[in-house]
Enzyme design. Structure first.
Site, PDB file in Angstrom:
ATOM      1  N   SER A  12     -42.243  37.598  -2.481  1.00  0.00           N
ATOM      2  CA  SER A  12     -41.366  37.007  -1.463  1.00  0.00           C
ATOM      3  C   SER A  12     -39.946  36.787  -1.949  1.00  0.00           C
ATOM      4  O   SER A  12     -39.046  36.534  -1.141  1.00  0.00           O
ATOM      5  CB  SER A  12     -41.943  35.664  -1.013  1.00  0.00           C
ATOM      6  OG  SER A  12     -41.918  34.739  -2.085  1.00  0.00           O
ATOM      7  N   GLY A  13     -39.754  36.845  -3.248  1.00  0.00           N
ATOM      8  CA  GLY A  13     -38.442  36.539  -3.812  1.00  0.00           C
ATOM      9  C   GLY A  13     -38.404  35.168  -4.450  1.00  0.00           C
ATOM     10  O   GLY A  13     -37.391  34.765  -5.034  1.00  0.00           O
ATOM     11  N   GLY A  14     -39.531  34.441  -4.370  1.00  0.00           N
ATOM     12  CA  GLY A  14     -39.615  33.116  -4.958  1.00  0.00           C
ATOM     13  C   GLY A  14     -40.360  33.102  -6.276  1.00  0.00           C
ATOM     14  O   GLY A  14     -40.918  34.119  -6.709  1.00  0.00           O
ATOM     15  N   ASP A  16     -43.205  31.549  -7.230  1.00  0.00           N
ATOM     16  CA  ASP A  16     -44.670  31.623  -7.265  1.00  0.00           C
ATOM     17  C   ASP A  16     -45.187  33.059  -7.201  1.00  0.00           C
ATOM     18  O   ASP A  16     -46.034  33.462  -8.005  1.00  0.00           O
ATOM     19  CB  ASP A  16     -45.261  30.796  -6.118  1.00  0.00           C
ATOM     20  CG  ASP A  16     -45.038  29.307  -6.287  1.00  0.00           C
ATOM     21  OD1 ASP A  16     -44.951  28.859  -7.441  1.00  0.00           O
ATOM     22  OD2 ASP A  16     -44.939  28.596  -5.273  1.00  0.00           O
ATOM     23  N   MET A  36     -42.665  41.647   2.468  1.00  0.00           N
ATOM     24  CA  MET A  36     -42.978  41.760   3.889  1.00  0.00           C
ATOM     25  C   MET A  36     -41.812  41.276   4.741  1.00  0.00           C
ATOM     26  O   MET A  36     -41.421  40.106   4.672  1.00  0.00           O
ATOM     27  CB  MET A  36     -44.231  40.928   4.212  1.00  0.00           C
ATOM     28  CG  MET A  36     -45.519  41.532   3.748  1.00  0.00           C
ATOM     29  SD  MET A  36     -46.914  40.401   4.008  1.00  0.00           S
ATOM     30  CE  MET A  36     -46.985  39.602   2.399  1.00  0.00           C
ATOM     31  N   CYS A 101     -49.829  33.312  10.452  1.00  0.00           N
ATOM     32  CA  CYS A 101     -49.183  34.351   9.657  1.00  0.00           C
ATOM     33  C   CYS A 101     -50.115  34.835   8.558  1.00  0.00           C
ATOM     34  O   CYS A 101     -50.234  36.042   8.319  1.00  0.00           O
ATOM     35  CB  CYS A 101     -47.884  33.821   9.061  1.00  0.00           C
ATOM     36  SG  CYS A 101     -46.999  35.037   8.046  1.00  0.00           S
ATOM     37  N   GLY A 126     -48.903  34.542  -4.097  1.00  0.00           N
ATOM     38  CA  GLY A 126     -48.552  33.393  -4.923  1.00  0.00           C
ATOM     39  C   GLY A 126     -49.094  32.079  -4.396  1.00  0.00           C
ATOM     40  O   GLY A 126     -48.590  31.013  -4.748  1.00  0.00           O
ATOM     41  N   CYS A 207     -40.568  29.995   8.332  1.00  0.00           N
ATOM     42  CA  CYS A 207     -39.582  30.950   7.807  1.00  0.00           C
ATOM     43  C   CYS A 207     -38.514  31.334   8.811  1.00  0.00           C
ATOM     44  O   CYS A 207     -37.347  31.487   8.458  1.00  0.00           O
ATOM     45  CB  CYS A 207     -40.298  32.199   7.315  1.00  0.00           C
ATOM     46  SG  CYS A 207     -41.244  33.072   8.589  1.00  0.00           S
TER      47      CYS A 207
END
Length: 314
Positions: A12-14, A16, A36, A101, A126, A207
């Site tokens: 996700s870019g984070g 975790d 995604m 989701c 994550g 989100c």
């Protein structure tokens, strides 16, 4: 199932999902990172950070040394999650988009893409969760089925949001963070040359809303139908509201002109009325609401009858 070799990791870019991907790579799996794209930024009226997240996800995969892909699930998200969310709010319900989701996108659309299009044998996210198959599916047994278990870090546990995913997807899902606490995850990120992620603010909430006020956002998609706040005890109108979709059961209402706070107990989509109740007190003791017929814990123990008491509504 034979030992898993290729794992498709949701990135996700984070921090975790980054650490999850890093752990998989360090254990020798063939890992493919996938971001995604679930929300069409062209439809946003506010600021959306998805483009930054994609860049961060790509940087993470490059740093770890795994291939990176972006997959577009905007259509699926709109049909399976957002449209259902709007319909539920219009009906007076309070849906949880994170649960929807996970069920329809991450563990259905993404799972199918990972297995059928990328040749994955398992997916990884994550999330802070565990299963009876172990962190890396080392206890896989299709004849037994799999059970979803709480994460070791109870403060970060996310099993509630995973509670509706299918058995098929859960059997092939790896949760590398399930036995770790957040502090350990941050330590691993630092040691794995992912230090910039330690400064990145964690995504919280829904989100597609970002930092905007939820009631303002949802009103962009739902027609406003004003209604009344009705005291369930007196049946009197105690205030006005701009739509039942902006309120959820149990929520505290600060109604103009009312000294005491009210709480939502029910909503009627046919009349747009919201039924509310006040909390009752005897001196300093909280007895509950008008909806509760039996007295509160202290008086109940003492065998006191509430009917003849002078109660305050606060």
């Amino acid at each position: 199932m034979a030992a898993v070799k290729r794992v498709i990791s949701a990135v996700s870019g984070g921090i975790d999902s980054a650490v999850s991907t890093l752990l998989l790579k360090s254990k020798g799996y063939e890992v493919i990172g996938v971001y995604m794209q679930n929300w069409d930024v062209l439809d946003e009226k506010g600021v959306c950070s998805s483009q930054d997240d994609i860049s961060d996800a790509e940087w993470i995969c490059k740093k770890i040394g795994v291939p990176f892909h972006v997959v577009n699930f905007v259509k699926e998200y709109w049909l399976e999650v957002f449209s259902c969310l709007i319909n539920d709010y219009e009906s007076g319900l309070t849906p949880n988009p994170d649960i929807m989701c996970n069920r329809h996108i991450k563990f259905e659309a993404f799972y199918k893409h990972a297995i059928e299009e990328l040749g994955g044998e398992a997916i990884s996210t994550g999330h802070y969760a565990r299963t009876t198959f172990g962190e890396y599916l080392q206890k896989f047994d299709s004849t037994e089925g799999v059970h979803l278990l709480k994460a070791n870090d109870r403060k970060k546990d996310q099993t509630f949001f995973l509670s509706q995913i299918s058995q098929n997807a859960l059997q092939r899902s790896i949760f590398p963070l399930g036995c770790l606490d957040k502090s350990t995850v941050k330590k691993i990120a630092g040691e794995g040359n992912l230090t910039p992620l330690l400064k990145k603010k964690e995504s919280m909430g829904i989100c597609f809303i970002g930092s905007r006020n939820f009631q303002e956002f949802i009103s962009e998609y739902i027609n406003t139908h004003p209604g009344n706040f009705i005291d369930i005890e007196t049946a009197k109108i105690v205030g006005k509201h701009k739509g039942i979709h902006q309120w959820t059961i149990g929520q505290r209402c600060r109604i103009g002109g009312c000294k005491e706070p009210y709480f939502v107990i029910d909503k009627d989509s046919s009349t747009q009325d919201i039924l509310v109740y006040a909390v009752l007190y005897l001196d300093e003791e909280c007895l509950g609401s008008a909806r509760i017929l039996s007295p509160g814990p202290s008086l109940h123990t003492l065998g006191v009858n509430c009917k003849n008491l002078n109660l305050d509504r606060r």
